[in-house]
Design an enzyme around this catalytic site. Structure first.
Site, short mmCIF file in Angstrom:
data_model
loop_
_atom_site.label_atom_id
_atom_site.label_comp_id
_atom_site.label_asym_id
_atom_site.label_seq_id
_atom_site.Cartn_x
_atom_site.Cartn_y
_atom_site.Cartn_z
N GLU A 194 -4.81 -9.44 1.97
CA GLU A 194 -5.50 -9.35 3.25
C GLU A 194 -6.99 -9.36 2.96
OE1 GLU A 194 -2.29 -6.32 5.52
OE2 GLU A 194 -4.40 -5.73 5.26
N GLU A 209 0.82 -1.22 0.00
CA GLU A 209 0.00 0.00 0.00
C GLU A 209 0.85 1.27 0.00
OE1 GLU A 209 -3.07 0.09 2.95
OE2 GLU A 209 -3.95 -1.82 2.31
#
Length: 489
Positions: free
Chosen positions: A255, A155
């Protein structure tokens, strides 16, 4: 005797399988491999006491045989075949944990960064210190057959405003893959984990797999769209699956596991491993094993060193053990087509240790102790020219970069140097000219220049507010800013 030979064969097979990529799928031997994973990372607690001379500021869960062997029984009960580890200590011994996990058929996906050494989205850099960290992790983990892959970033770009950080991740992928090849290591995949922002998701996915230089081997997304008893359509999974149909490399959820409804029913698992999504996706990784302050855990660590199951444990166990995704064989994996990049892009250079070491030897004033690179450079670079820190020396370590600016500012003056650093005799190489001295700007001269240019001090700041998760890094060049603007308009 025959019995012992059979046991030995089974043991060798259990630890020697390696995950490979063919087309846009993962394979274990000849059969498609689907990730049924869990994030396996313990965080240090606030106020935790530990020996800083022997232990890093983070916890490496694969370096402690007592805890990893304890957890292995729970991981097997869950039906997990992959763990994602966010922080690896390169100097630790991982033999016991990795071999035990391999024997149990559990593979490892590891992040190459750590909390204080990563590519920062607001202050990106790809330098010798960070590349050294990545190489050290590869050196420590490549020998294990159940090492499935590395994440070069997580990210890093998470909004349109920091798209200019992504070329630094792609440079990290390029250099890490080349390092693996140059060392003669097994071809371990290197990829990227993205956030799930619909406004940038498609552009990022294409960016990391277009062209050739620095192309990711896999692309993953941290997805928390499915909450409670959602559906394939209302959760957004349908749109995601359509968007990644025909994607050239394996894609999976790095995730997942929204916890708005608790205990979590994990109803998305039936869909992720169902016939529709398995045509595109290679499974996913539940967040997370240990209970932390954000309440995503399936077990709770206890003061006596044991763990206790939380309500999510049995639900996840039931769901993971009830799904058996059906894939293809490696012979059925077709070639995938990579797209050309729509715009020419410039990646940061491979960090040059020799150049930076040469510069270090020439510096007459070096920074002392711990320092905040952003604040130090923000001050110094208003007083001396720091253009080289965004150019030729941008790939040097934070200590070299700061010491370079400090040396130029002190200009041999002991009293000025010792405010922040230590004066030393520069080690000039024979036959080379001494570094040109840059005159120090006094405050009046600086103010006159600022007024003449009509640029307020705040507007000239090149170093954004530091992200507390990392110290290493710098700002992106205007060239990359221009590229990204052109690419995404």
């Amino acid at each position: 005797m025959l019995f012992l030979i059979l046991i030995l064969i089974i043991f060798i097979q259990s630890v020697s399988c390696q995950i490979t990529i063919a087309g846009n799928k993962f394979f274990e031997s000849d059969n498609q491999f689907f990730i049924k994973g869990i994030a396996y990372q313990k965080s240090r607690q606030e106020g935790e006491v530990y020996d800083t001379s022997k232990e890093p500021h983070y916890i490496d869960p694969l370096a402690n045989p007592f805890t990893c062997l304890r957890d292995l029984e729970y991981l097997k009960e869950l039906g997990v075949n992959v763990v994602r580890v966010y922080q690896i200590s390169p100097t630790a011994n991982h033999d016991v944990c990795m071999e035990a996990f391999g024997e149990a058929g559990i593979y490892v996906l590891a992040d190459l960064s750590e909390p204080y050494m990563s590519i920062r989205r607001d202050y990106p850099h790809w330098d010798t210190e960070l590349f050294g960290r990545y190489k050290d992790v590869v050196d420590a983990m490549h020998k294990y057959d159940n090492m499935m892959g590395f994440f070069a970033g997580n990210e890093v770009t998470n909004s349109p405003s920091n798209m200019d950080a992504s070329p630094y991740v792609r440079a990290a992928i390029r250099d890490t893959k080349k390092y693996i090849a140059d060392k003669g290591y097994r071809n371990i995949p290197v990829g990227y984990a993205s956030n799930d922002d619909a406004s940038i998701r498609g552009e990022l996915a294409n960016y990391f797999t277009c062209g050739d230089e620095g192309r990711a081997d896999f692309f993953a997304i941290n997805v928390y769209e499915w909450c409670g008893y959602s559906t394939y359509t209302t959760s957004g999974y349908r749109d995601l699956t359509l968007a990644f149909k025909g994607y050239p490399v394996p894609v999976f959820f790095s995730e997942f596991g929204c916890n708005i409804i608790s205990p979590r029913p994990f109803t998305e698992i039936d869909t992720i491993y169902g016939s529709t999504m398995t045509k595109v996706w290679s499974g996913g990784i539940v967040y997370e094993y240990f209970e932390e302050v954000n309440h995503y855990g399936v077990v709770q660590a206890k003061p006596d060193g044991q763990v206790s199951k939380l309500p999510d444990f049995d639900t996840l166990k039931q769901k993971y053990n009830s799904v058996t995704p059906v894939g293809i064989t490696i012979d059925e994996a077709g070639d995938t087509e990579y797209v050309e990049c729509t715009n020419e892009f410039v990646l940061p250079p491979t960090p040059d240790e020799d150049k930076c070491e040469c510069l270090w030897k020439k510096l007459s004033c070096v920074i002392r102790g711990d320092f905040d690179e952003e604040s130090v450079l923000k001050d110094l670079c208003f007083k001396v020219d720091c253009a080289e820190l965004t150019g030729n020396y941008s790939d040097c370590s934070p200590k070299v970069r700061v010491s370079y600016a400090l040396s130029k500012y002190a200009n041999g003056r002991k009293d000025v140097c010792e405010e922040r650093g230590e004066l030393r005799e520069a080690e000039e190489e024979h036959g080379e000219e001494e570094e040109e001295e840059v005159p120090h700007k006094d405050e009046q001269q600086q103010e006159e220049e600022n007024e003449e240019n009509e640029v307020p001090k705040k507007g000239k700041e090149k170093f954004p507010k530091e992200n507390p998760s990392s110290r290493s890094g710098s700002y992106a060049t205007s060239l990359n800013n221009f590229y990204w603007l052109a690419l995404f308009i």
